[in-house]
Design a protein around this motif. Structure first.
Motif, mmCIF file in Angstrom:
data_model
loop_
_atom_site.group_PDB
_atom_site.id
_atom_site.type_symbol
_atom_site.label_atom_id
_atom_site.label_comp_id
_atom_site.label_asym_id
_atom_site.label_seq_id
_atom_site.Cartn_x
_atom_site.Cartn_y
_atom_site.Cartn_z
ATOM 1 N N VAL A 15 -46.078 -7.106 48.804
ATOM 2 C CA VAL A 15 -45.524 -5.786 49.605
ATOM 3 C C VAL A 15 -45.997 -6.501 51.690
ATOM 4 N N VAL A 16 -44.755 -6.954 51.637
ATOM 5 C CA VAL A 16 -45.083 -7.048 53.188
ATOM 6 C C VAL A 16 -44.793 -6.432 54.397
ATOM 7 N N LEU A 17 -45.192 -6.290 55.352
ATOM 8 C CA LEU A 17 -45.206 -4.849 56.605
ATOM 9 C C LEU A 17 -44.848 -6.417 57.596
ATOM 10 N N LEU A 18 -43.348 -6.356 57.947
ATOM 11 C CA LEU A 18 -43.200 -7.146 58.908
ATOM 12 C C LEU A 18 -43.462 -6.866 60.631
ATOM 13 N N MET A 19 -43.650 -6.880 61.263
ATOM 14 C CA MET A 19 -43.536 -6.536 62.674
ATOM 15 C C MET A 19 -44.000 -7.047 63.694
ATOM 16 N N THR A 65 -36.091 6.617 67.179
ATOM 17 C CA THR A 65 -37.423 7.656 65.607
ATOM 18 C C THR A 65 -37.702 6.187 65.516
ATOM 19 N N ASN A 66 -37.411 4.847 65.796
ATOM 20 C CA ASN A 66 -38.257 3.507 65.038
ATOM 21 C C ASN A 66 -39.716 3.701 65.569
ATOM 22 N N GLU A 67 -40.437 4.505 67.296
ATOM 23 C CA GLU A 67 -41.280 4.343 67.241
ATOM 24 C C GLU A 67 -42.360 4.994 66.077
ATOM 25 N N HIS A 68 -41.794 6.051 65.930
ATOM 26 C CA HIS A 68 -42.395 6.681 64.561
ATOM 27 C C HIS A 68 -42.800 5.803 63.046
ATOM 28 N N PHE A 69 -41.198 5.008 62.915
ATOM 29 C CA PHE A 69 -41.770 3.958 62.049
ATOM 30 C C PHE A 69 -42.690 2.493 61.989
ATOM 31 N N VAL A 70 -43.205 2.419 63.213
ATOM 32 C CA VAL A 70 -43.834 1.846 63.771
ATOM 33 C C VAL A 70 -45.295 2.553 63.823
ATOM 34 N N LYS A 71 -45.726 3.077 64.234
ATOM 35 C CA LYS A 71 -46.807 3.820 64.387
ATOM 36 C C LYS A 71 -47.384 4.689 63.304
ATOM 37 N N HIS A 72 -46.228 5.078 62.613
ATOM 38 C CA HIS A 72 -46.957 5.915 61.190
ATOM 39 C C HIS A 72 -48.032 4.862 60.485
ATOM 40 N N PRO A 73 -48.999 5.503 60.307
ATOM 41 C CA PRO A 73 -49.450 5.083 59.061
ATOM 42 C C PRO A 73 -49.206 4.184 57.594
ATOM 43 N N SER A 74 -48.310 4.565 56.981
ATOM 44 C CA SER A 74 -48.009 4.671 56.061
ATOM 45 C C SER A 74 -47.330 3.443 55.851
ATOM 46 N N ASN A 75 -47.157 2.449 56.045
ATOM 47 C CA ASN A 75 -46.170 1.069 56.572
ATOM 48 C C ASN A 75 -47.605 -0.038 56.456
ATOM 49 N N CYS A 76 -48.623 0.342 56.875
ATOM 50 C CA CYS A 76 -49.744 0.005 57.066
ATOM 51 C C CYS A 76 -50.921 -0.089 55.365
ATOM 52 N N THR A 77 -50.575 2.002 54.743
ATOM 53 C CA THR A 77 -51.141 1.586 53.822
ATOM 54 C C THR A 77 -50.550 1.045 52.341
ATOM 55 N N LEU A 78 -49.220 1.079 52.482
ATOM 56 C CA LEU A 78 -48.600 0.150 51.539
ATOM 57 C C LEU A 78 -48.500 -1.951 51.563
ATOM 58 N N ALA A 79 -48.782 -1.633 52.080
ATOM 59 C CA ALA A 79 -48.641 -3.277 52.838
ATOM 60 C C ALA A 79 -49.880 -3.822 52.208
ATOM 61 N N LYS A 80 -49.411 -5.096 51.481
ATOM 62 C CA LYS A 80 -50.430 -5.753 51.132
ATOM 63 C C LYS A 80 -50.933 -6.556 51.978
ATOM 64 N N PHE A 81 -50.242 -7.749 52.571
ATOM 65 C CA PHE A 81 -49.556 -8.421 53.828
ATOM 66 C C PHE A 81 -48.742 -8.081 54.801
ATOM 67 N N THR A 82 -49.476 -8.327 56.127
ATOM 68 C CA THR A 82 -48.395 -7.781 57.076
ATOM 69 C C THR A 82 -48.845 -9.153 57.860
ATOM 70 N N VAL A 83 -47.321 -9.297 58.060
ATOM 71 C CA VAL A 83 -46.639 -10.606 59.265
ATOM 72 C C VAL A 83 -45.614 -10.734 60.687
ATOM 73 N N TYR A 84 -46.238 -10.778 61.371
ATOM 74 C CA TYR A 84 -45.662 -10.697 62.663
ATOM 75 C C TYR A 84 -44.869 -11.637 63.088
ATOM 76 N N THR A 85 -43.835 -10.640 63.287
ATOM 77 C CA THR A 85 -42.164 -12.153 63.940
ATOM 78 C C THR A 85 -42.064 -12.844 65.593
ATOM 79 N N LYS A 86 -42.957 -11.780 66.447
ATOM 80 C CA LYS A 86 -42.815 -12.582 67.813
ATOM 81 C C LYS A 86 -42.238 -13.963 68.114
ATOM 82 N N ALA A 87 -41.386 -14.542 68.488
ATOM 83 C CA ALA A 87 -41.892 -15.505 69.215
ATOM 84 C C ALA A 87 -41.675 -16.419 67.561
#
Length: 184
Positions: free
Chosen positions: A115-119, A145-167
């Protein structure tokens, strides 16, 4: 243990685009929640008239609140029906304020190691700025509403990995996802 890759994250982060690239790279089908959700929603009584009324009278938050039980059900159904694929969720399918709905989704995702969180960035404000630019054509109340999706802790709790997409290009993000996940 399922080896599917599940992409979660806010609106406009690139889940569907990266999902398509991953599916091509791994020679697996892509399964996008956006293509299946309405069928699942109607299975448990989704009413488009009520949804439109909520949107008109309560704005974006009204419709998002109405969708929540349907979203949790859709996650359970999609995961039970689709295997050996790359799955991309809609932004709301991994964010829940209701603890019971969140636990249902958490339980459904528990067996999945990929489960990968893209941010865009580890900096949440920077992520919001990037996503607001990308989502500039969306109605303003939906974009907010995207502010809610970005800042809510659910995504970080569910994700096994986070990958950052900037640049990064979608191909570079795809490559990074493949570096962190376990696929057999």
């Amino acid at each position: 243990m399922p080896s599917d890759i599940i992409l979660i994250g806010p609106q406009g982060v690139g889940k569907s685009t990266v999902g398509e690239l991953l599916a091509q790279q791994l020679d697996l089908p892509q399964c996008s929640m956006d293509e299946h959700r309405w069928n699942y929603y109607t299975e448990i009584g989704y009413d488009d008239t009520i949804a439109k009324q909520k949107r008109e009278t309560e704005g974006a938050w009204g419709i998002i609140r109405y969708w929540k039980p349907f979203e949790a059900y859709a996650v359970e159904r999609l995961l039970s029906e689709h295997t050996n694929c790359v799955i991309d969720f809609g932004a709301g399918h991994s964010v829940y304020d209701d603890p019971l709905l969140f636990q249902r989704v958490k339980r459904a995702l528990a067996p999945y190691p990929n489960v990968v969180l893209l941010m865009p960035s580890p900096d949440l404000e920077e992520s919001l700025d990037i996503l607001n630019t990308r989502n500039h054509k969306l109605p303003e109340d939906i974009r907010r509403t995207n502010e809610h999706f970005v800042k809510h802790p659910s995504n970080c709790t569910l994700a096994k990995f986070t990958v950052y997409t900037k640049a990064k290009t979608p191909a570079e993000t795809c490559h990074e996802v493949l570096q962190v996940v376990n696929v057999s």
